[in-house]
Design a protein around this motif. Structure first.
Motif, PDB file in Angstrom:
ATOM      1  N   PHE A  66      11.554   4.766  -9.919  1.00 13.51           N
ATOM      2  CA  PHE A  66      11.570   6.198 -10.201  1.00 13.51           C
ATOM      3  C   PHE A  66      10.177   6.706 -10.560  1.00 13.51           C
ATOM      4  O   PHE A  66       9.828   6.807 -11.727  1.00 13.51           O
ATOM      5  CB  PHE A  66      12.585   6.539 -11.297  1.00 13.51           C
ATOM      6  CG  PHE A  66      13.971   6.615 -10.754  1.00 13.51           C
ATOM      7  CD1 PHE A  66      14.367   7.719 -10.021  1.00 13.51           C
ATOM      8  CD2 PHE A  66      14.852   5.563 -10.907  1.00 13.51           C
ATOM      9  CE1 PHE A  66      15.632   7.781  -9.456  1.00 13.51           C
ATOM     10  CE2 PHE A  66      16.113   5.613 -10.352  1.00 13.51           C
ATOM     11  CZ  PHE A  66      16.508   6.728  -9.623  1.00 13.51           C
ATOM     12  N   ASP A  67       9.385   6.996  -9.511  1.00 15.38           N
ATOM     13  CA  ASP A  67       8.078   7.628  -9.721  1.00 15.38           C
ATOM     14  C   ASP A  67       8.356   9.132  -9.829  1.00 15.38           C
ATOM     15  O   ASP A  67       8.005   9.917  -8.953  1.00 15.38           O
ATOM     16  CB  ASP A  67       7.132   7.297  -8.560  1.00 15.38           C
ATOM     17  CG  ASP A  67       5.693   7.654  -8.893  1.00 15.38           C
ATOM     18  OD1 ASP A  67       5.481   8.313  -9.920  1.00 15.38           O
ATOM     19  OD2 ASP A  67       4.791   7.284  -8.120  1.00 15.38           O
ATOM     20  N   ALA A  68       9.046   9.488 -10.895  1.00 17.15           N
ATOM     21  CA  ALA A  68       9.550  10.855 -11.065  1.00 17.15           C
ATOM     22  C   ALA A  68       9.292  11.299 -12.489  1.00 17.15           C
ATOM     23  O   ALA A  68       9.375  10.494 -13.419  1.00 17.15           O
ATOM     24  CB  ALA A  68      11.044  10.885 -10.774  1.00 17.15           C
ATOM     25  N   ILE A  73       6.810   3.263   0.164  1.00 18.65           N
ATOM     26  CA  ILE A  73       7.001   4.629   0.670  1.00 18.65           C
ATOM     27  C   ILE A  73       7.534   5.527  -0.438  1.00 18.65           C
ATOM     28  O   ILE A  73       8.552   5.213  -1.050  1.00 18.65           O
ATOM     29  CB  ILE A  73       8.012   4.640   1.837  1.00 18.65           C
ATOM     30  CG1 ILE A  73       7.557   3.728   2.969  1.00 18.65           C
ATOM     31  CG2 ILE A  73       8.257   6.074   2.326  1.00 18.65           C
ATOM     32  CD1 ILE A  73       6.405   4.238   3.778  1.00 18.65           C
ATOM     33  N   GLU A  74       6.829   6.627  -0.684  1.00 17.21           N
ATOM     34  CA  GLU A  74       7.274   7.579  -1.715  1.00 17.21           C
ATOM     35  C   GLU A  74       7.793   8.847  -1.043  1.00 17.21           C
ATOM     36  O   GLU A  74       7.125   9.439  -0.182  1.00 17.21           O
ATOM     37  CB  GLU A  74       6.109   7.895  -2.658  1.00 17.21           C
ATOM     38  CG  GLU A  74       6.492   8.923  -3.719  1.00 17.21           C
ATOM     39  CD  GLU A  74       5.534   8.927  -4.910  1.00 17.21           C
ATOM     40  OE1 GLU A  74       4.978   7.868  -5.246  1.00 17.21           O
ATOM     41  OE2 GLU A  74       5.369  10.015  -5.485  1.00 17.21           O
ATOM     42  N   ALA A  75       8.971   9.281  -1.482  1.00 15.94           N
ATOM     43  CA  ALA A  75       9.637  10.427  -0.835  1.00 15.94           C
ATOM     44  C   ALA A  75       8.752  11.672  -0.823  1.00 15.94           C
ATOM     45  O   ALA A  75       8.552  12.306   0.218  1.00 15.94           O
ATOM     46  CB  ALA A  75      10.954  10.723  -1.547  1.00 15.94           C
ATOM     47  N   ASN A  76       8.180  12.024  -1.950  1.00 13.40           N
ATOM     48  CA  ASN A  76       7.382  13.252  -2.018  1.00 13.40           C
ATOM     49  C   ASN A  76       6.062  13.118  -1.257  1.00 13.40           C
ATOM     50  O   ASN A  76       5.526  14.108  -0.755  1.00 13.40           O
ATOM     51  CB  ASN A  76       7.139  13.621  -3.476  1.00 13.40           C
ATOM     52  CG  ASN A  76       6.811  15.091  -3.708  1.00 13.40           C
ATOM     53  OD1 ASN A  76       6.757  15.552  -4.837  1.00 13.40           O
ATOM     54  ND2 ASN A  76       6.596  15.865  -2.660  1.00 13.40           N
ATOM     55  N   HIS A  77       5.540  11.904  -1.120  1.00 15.16           N
ATOM     56  CA  HIS A  77       4.332  11.709  -0.313  1.00 15.16           C
ATOM     57  C   HIS A  77       4.659  11.904   1.170  1.00 15.16           C
ATOM     58  O   HIS A  77       3.847  12.422   1.929  1.00 15.16           O
ATOM     59  CB  HIS A  77       3.743  10.315  -0.520  1.00 15.16           C
ATOM     60  CG  HIS A  77       3.240  10.075  -1.912  1.00 15.16           C
ATOM     61  ND1 HIS A  77       2.686   8.883  -2.300  1.00 15.16           N
ATOM     62  CD2 HIS A  77       3.231  10.868  -3.011  1.00 15.16           C
ATOM     63  CE1 HIS A  77       2.333   8.951  -3.580  1.00 15.16           C
ATOM     64  NE2 HIS A  77       2.665  10.144  -4.032  1.00 15.16           N
ATOM     65  N   ALA A  78       5.859  11.461   1.556  1.00 15.13           N
ATOM     66  CA  ALA A  78       6.289  11.653   2.949  1.00 15.13           C
ATOM     67  C   ALA A  78       6.318  13.142   3.270  1.00 15.13           C
ATOM     68  O   ALA A  78       5.741  13.581   4.272  1.00 15.13           O
ATOM     69  CB  ALA A  78       7.672  11.044   3.154  1.00 15.13           C
ATOM     70  N   ILE A 112      10.154   1.304  -2.417  1.00 18.45           N
ATOM     71  CA  ILE A 112      10.323   2.761  -2.411  1.00 18.45           C
ATOM     72  C   ILE A 112       9.923   3.352  -3.761  1.00 18.45           C
ATOM     73  O   ILE A 112      10.304   2.828  -4.806  1.00 18.45           O
ATOM     74  CB  ILE A 112      11.815   3.137  -2.202  1.00 18.45           C
ATOM     75  CG1 ILE A 112      12.408   2.440  -0.975  1.00 18.45           C
ATOM     76  CG2 ILE A 112      11.989   4.653  -2.129  1.00 18.45           C
ATOM     77  CD1 ILE A 112      11.888   2.905   0.336  1.00 18.45           C
ATOM     78  N   ASP A 113       9.169   4.467  -3.726  1.00 15.04           N
ATOM     79  CA  ASP A 113       9.012   5.289  -4.919  1.00 15.04           C
ATOM     80  C   ASP A 113       9.945   6.477  -4.755  1.00 15.04           C
ATOM     81  O   ASP A 113       9.752   7.340  -3.892  1.00 15.04           O
ATOM     82  CB  ASP A 113       7.551   5.751  -5.093  1.00 15.04           C
ATOM     83  CG  ASP A 113       6.749   4.784  -5.951  1.00 15.04           C
ATOM     84  OD1 ASP A 113       7.284   3.696  -6.284  1.00 15.04           O
ATOM     85  OD2 ASP A 113       5.600   5.102  -6.302  1.00 15.04           O
ATOM     86  N   ALA A 114      10.994   6.490  -5.583  1.00  9.95           N
ATOM     87  CA  ALA A 114      12.044   7.501  -5.453  1.00  9.95           C
ATOM     88  C   ALA A 114      11.661   8.754  -6.237  1.00  9.95           C
ATOM     89  O   ALA A 114      11.331   8.675  -7.422  1.00  9.95           O
ATOM     90  CB  ALA A 114      13.361   6.936  -5.982  1.00  9.95           C
ATOM     91  N   ILE A 172       0.871  -1.187   0.000  1.00 11.11           N
ATOM     92  CA  ILE A 172       0.000   0.000   0.000  1.00 11.11           C
ATOM     93  C   ILE A 172       0.898   1.225   0.000  1.00 11.11           C
ATOM     94  O   ILE A 172       1.901   1.261   0.717  1.00 11.11           O
ATOM     95  CB  ILE A 172      -0.917   0.014   1.240  1.00 11.11           C
ATOM     96  CG1 ILE A 172      -1.863  -1.178   1.165  1.00 11.11           C
ATOM     97  CG2 ILE A 172      -1.714   1.321   1.310  1.00 11.11           C
ATOM     98  CD1 ILE A 172      -2.831  -1.280   2.307  1.00 11.11           C
ATOM     99  N   GLU A 173       0.531   2.215  -0.828  1.00 10.20           N
ATOM    100  CA  GLU A 173       1.370   3.421  -0.955  1.00 10.20           C
ATOM    101  C   GLU A 173       0.686   4.605  -0.266  1.00 10.20           C
ATOM    102  O   GLU A 173      -0.306   5.134  -0.783  1.00 10.20           O
ATOM    103  CB  GLU A 173       1.589   3.706  -2.447  1.00 10.20           C
ATOM    104  CG  GLU A 173       2.515   4.870  -2.695  1.00 10.20           C
ATOM    105  CD  GLU A 173       2.819   5.048  -4.177  1.00 10.20           C
ATOM    106  OE1 GLU A 173       3.034   4.028  -4.881  1.00 10.20           O
ATOM    107  OE2 GLU A 173       2.829   6.202  -4.631  1.00 10.20           O
ATOM    108  N   PRO A 174       1.178   5.029   0.890  1.00  7.37           N
ATOM    109  CA  PRO A 174       0.525   6.147   1.589  1.00  7.37           C
ATOM    110  C   PRO A 174       0.700   7.473   0.851  1.00  7.37           C
ATOM    111  O   PRO A 174       1.706   7.699   0.187  1.00  7.37           O
ATOM    112  CB  PRO A 174       1.258   6.219   2.946  1.00  7.37           C
ATOM    113  CG  PRO A 174       2.052   4.959   3.058  1.00  7.37           C
ATOM    114  CD  PRO A 174       2.332   4.510   1.662  1.00  7.37           C
TER     115      PRO A 174
END
Ligand code: XUL
Ligand code: CO
Length: 455
Positions: free
Chosen positions: A341-343, A270-275, A298-300, A234-236
């Motif tokens: 790379f969700d970038a 866990i995605e950096a920008n979502h954090a 990780i979604d970087a 699950i991706e918060p």
């Protein structure tokens, strides 16, 4: 359409080293380089995402697409265009030299006029993706269903007020989970695209959460029914597109899973920008997931410190990534997960070659952060000081408290008798920050020296 969409790059991106003046080379990333006894490629398990890099024409809410993507041109037959998109993606991934990719069903196969046509489109494109994977050796890190783009999902998928929309979403996930299994995906991701609300005035919170739990339960049941061995993730994300998303952050999702008896079935992506959107650091979200045994993948990417939305830029901060990777290394590393790379490129980065620049920069940043994190692990930079800080808990008082051996009454008696008299000690934050910086500054010099010494 020709097969060669990236003719400016003749073959696989080579390693050029820090002194290289050739932009299309890696400055740090070497897949076979051993770090703590494991190949860089196996530590990072890097993936290219199809949505930002191949399915998006570069539009924003103020203007149309700017990207040079011939496979997205209007008027093409959808399946011909879909195959060309995959040709381009696999050519790119092979030239980039990374092992994985990720997709939504709608990135590879268009919605048809009927559910049966949509199903057939997906089957055809999954078949084609399978052929490309067999030809190139590129593997699938994860698949996911797009449960947010179509107007039917405007009020959510699992949390929709209409059970027919729930059923439609469930049917879609069933097919994509099976496609992911068929392509030997390492994970399956659920990002709650519009699972949240725009206004509480029309929202029954309790009901929608029950629906969401039932949906996740159905997915887990089907995973076991078909024997999918990958991890469900699950991706918060706290908000966007809805005002409030139920999968707000790692702690909220964890609590939800525990409450509904689903904690053994799901881990987190866990995605950096979502954090950062949720008011946490990326480091915090990773540390929380690890502390609770639920880190998956990780979604970087990165956000913009001045903007309050999900800018999904390529990561470029070794300082931030080193701390996240440090936690991951200390916990034993990623298992089925990787760094996807969700970038996305900025809208003015129109050229196809910009896709290489974005990914090369992001990959080198990850590789450099890995070297720093490994040095911190190897030298026990933070571990020793952290252990010292809690040393008291190994003594008689600490162990008797934690084992339930003392009551409040007993503790009060001992305090009153003067047996217990705590003295505050320094948390040494600035010292710790200096130690981390020292490793960041020293990492590459040290790695070069190790190489020269034949290490
Ligand atoms: C949206 C997002 C998604 C998920 C997959 O913010 O991150 O692309 O990663 O649906
Ligand atoms: Co994401």
């Amino acid at each position: 359409m020709t097969q060669d969409f990236f003719s400016e790059v003749a073959g696989r991106i080579p390693f050029g080293g820090l002194e290289s003046s050739e932009p299309l080379t890696y400055k740090v990333y070497e897949p076979d380089r051993l770090v703590l006894g494991k190949r860089m490629e196996d530590h990072l398990r890097i993936a290219v995402c199809l949505w930002h890099s191949f399915a998006s024409p570069g539009l924003d809410m103020f203007g149309s697409g700017t990207f040079d993507r011939p496979w997205l041109e209007e008027g093409l037959d959808p399946l011909v265009a879909g195959r060309a998109k995959l040709d381009a993606a696999f050519e790119f991934i092979v030239k980039l030299g990374v092992p994985y990719y990720c997709f939504h069903d709608r990135d590879i196969a268009p919605e048809g006029r009927t559910a049966a046509e949509t199903r057939a489109n997906l089957a055809a494109m999954v078949e084609y993706a399978g052929e490309q994977m067999a030809r190139t050796g590129v593997r699938l890190l994860w698949g996911t269903a797009n449960l947010f783009g179509h107007p039917r999902y405007a009020a959510g998928a699992a949390t929709n007020p209409d059970p027919e929309v729930f059923a439609f979403a469930a049917a879609q996930v069933k097919l994509v989970l099976e496609a992911t299994k068929r392509l030997d995906g390492a994970n399956y991701v659920l990002w709650g695209g519009r699972e949240g609300y725009d206004t509480l005035l029309n929202t029954d919170l309790a009901r929608e959460q029950t629906q969401l739990a039932r949906f996740l339960g159905l997915v887990a049941e089907h995973k076991h029914r078909i024997g999918f061995k990958g991890t469900l993730l699950i991706e918060p994300k706290p908000h966007e597109p809805t005002k409030h998303q139920y999968d707000h952050d790692a702690a909220v999702v964890h609590g939800f899973l525990v409450r509904h008896g689903l904690a053994d079935e799901f881990r987190l992506n866990i995605e950096a920008n979502h954090a950062t959107l949720s008011g946490h650091s990326f480091h915090h979200e990773i540390a929380y997931a690890i502390a609770n045994g639920i880190l998956g993948s990780i979604d970087a990417n990165r956000g913009d410190y001045q903007n309050g939305w999900d800018t999904d830029q390529f990561p470029n901060s070794v300082d931030e990534l080193a701390l996240a990777i440090y936690e991951i290394l200390r916990s034993g590393g990623l298992t089925t997960g990787g760094f996807n790379f969700d970038a996305k490129l900025r809208r003015q980065s129109m050229a196809r070659t910009d896709l290489f620049h974005g990914h090369i920069g992001g990959i080198d940043t990850l590789a450099q952060a890995l070297l720093v994190a490994a040095a911190m692990v190897q030298r026990g930079t933070l571990d020793r000081l952290r252990e010292e800080r809690y040393a008291g808990w190994a003594g008689e008082l600490g162990t008797s408290i934690l084992s339930g051996g003392v009551s409040l009454e007993e503790l009060e008696r001992r305090v009153a008798a003067g047996e217990i008299d705590p003295r505050p000690v320094s948390g040494r934050q600035e010292l710790l920050e200096n130690l981390v910086n020292q490793q960041i500054w020293a990492a590459e010099r040290r790695a070069q020296a190790d190489k020269t010494a034949g290490g």
